[in-house]
Write an enzyme that holds these catalytic residues in place. Sequence first.
Site, short mmCIF file in Angstrom:
data_model
loop_
_atom_site.label_atom_id
_atom_site.label_comp_id
_atom_site.label_asym_id
_atom_site.label_seq_id
_atom_site.Cartn_x
_atom_site.Cartn_y
_atom_site.Cartn_z
CD GLN A 107 -2.55 1.76 0.49
OE1 GLN A 107 -2.16 2.48 -0.42
NE2 GLN A 107 -3.79 1.34 0.57
NE ARG A 147 -4.28 7.83 0.42
CZ ARG A 147 -4.10 9.15 0.38
NH1 ARG A 147 -3.76 9.79 1.46
NH2 ARG A 147 -4.24 9.81 -0.74
CD GLN A 193 -14.61 2.33 -5.79
OE1 GLN A 193 -14.93 3.43 -5.39
NE2 GLN A 193 -13.46 2.11 -6.41
N GLY A 245 -8.14 -0.63 -1.90
CA GLY A 245 -9.33 -0.25 -1.15
C GLY A 245 -9.12 -0.20 0.35
CD GLU A 246 -4.39 0.21 4.36
OE1 GLU A 246 -4.02 0.41 5.54
OE2 GLU A 246 -3.59 -0.05 3.44
CD GLU A 269 -8.06 1.67 -5.17
OE1 GLU A 269 -9.24 1.85 -4.84
OE2 GLU A 269 -7.10 1.97 -4.45
#
Length: 304
Positions: free
Chosen positions: A59, A61, A83, A100-101, A134
């Site tokens: 990830q 971010r 989503q 999608g964290e 993403e």
Amino acid sequence: MAAQQRKIGLGKGLGALLKDEDIQSSKRVVDKKAISNPAPTAGSINFIRVEDISVNPFQPRTEFDPEALQDLSESIKLQGLIQPITVREVGKNQYQLISGERRLRATRLAEIETIPAYVRTANDQQMLEMALIENIQRENLNAIEIALSFQRMIEECDLKQEELGNRVSKNRSTVANYLRLLKLPPIIQAAIRDEQLTMGHARAIINIPEVEKQLFVFQEILTKGLSVRKTEELVRSIQGKEKTKKAEGKKDLPFEYKKIQDDLTSRFSSKVKLNLAGNKGKGAIQIPFESEEDLNRILELLDW
């Protein structure tokens, strides 16, 4: 837990990367009631227990706004998660997050036990690429997070800058500009990360090679609130002075003066320098010495 499956589309970008040909476009809100099926299948939405999902180690971010997470959590409580996240199966009823964290964190905050997810097969390189793409597309990473992610893709996925640009739909020069940010001093990188400096400010600063001058410009931006345009003007001013100094230092002596300088250097066994002041024959002779003994030697040669 049993999984509900339904064909639904990812749209372009992530879907194109994963090449799931059986995914069809849809804008339907996910129904939270699960229907029993033996196992999750690719191309469908599956309801998975939140506790069975581990976070994505790739990830990009690193920070999430607590207020924004709380707002999303409240929205999920009222309307459900529209989503789905994307995961890969790593064991029986065990999944690892691909993207999608933020949605996963908000779902946990809402104390909801299951979350809609796409199940994919992906190796580590694909996971890193998908997580980056993403997030860039939907989460607006700060410039340093993007730069670190680009660097990681280049190093771990063995990509060239042009290849990386193709992956994230950016040209090579844009990729190069992000990577150059990582050469700035840590305090400036932190300011970019914390949005004290814009990408425009950073691109101006990076054109100065000397760290001390970079830090000077950085402090000027903070204390005087310089705009990007004013910062660029300051950088050009600094660069102009440096060019002038270099040009002055590189002026060649006329042949006859150069010969005198070389003869004096040979006589005194020291690097004698002739400095001319204008075109009127004025100037100075500079004779350096390394110690008191060296000075006495030179004075003897001068018959002092």
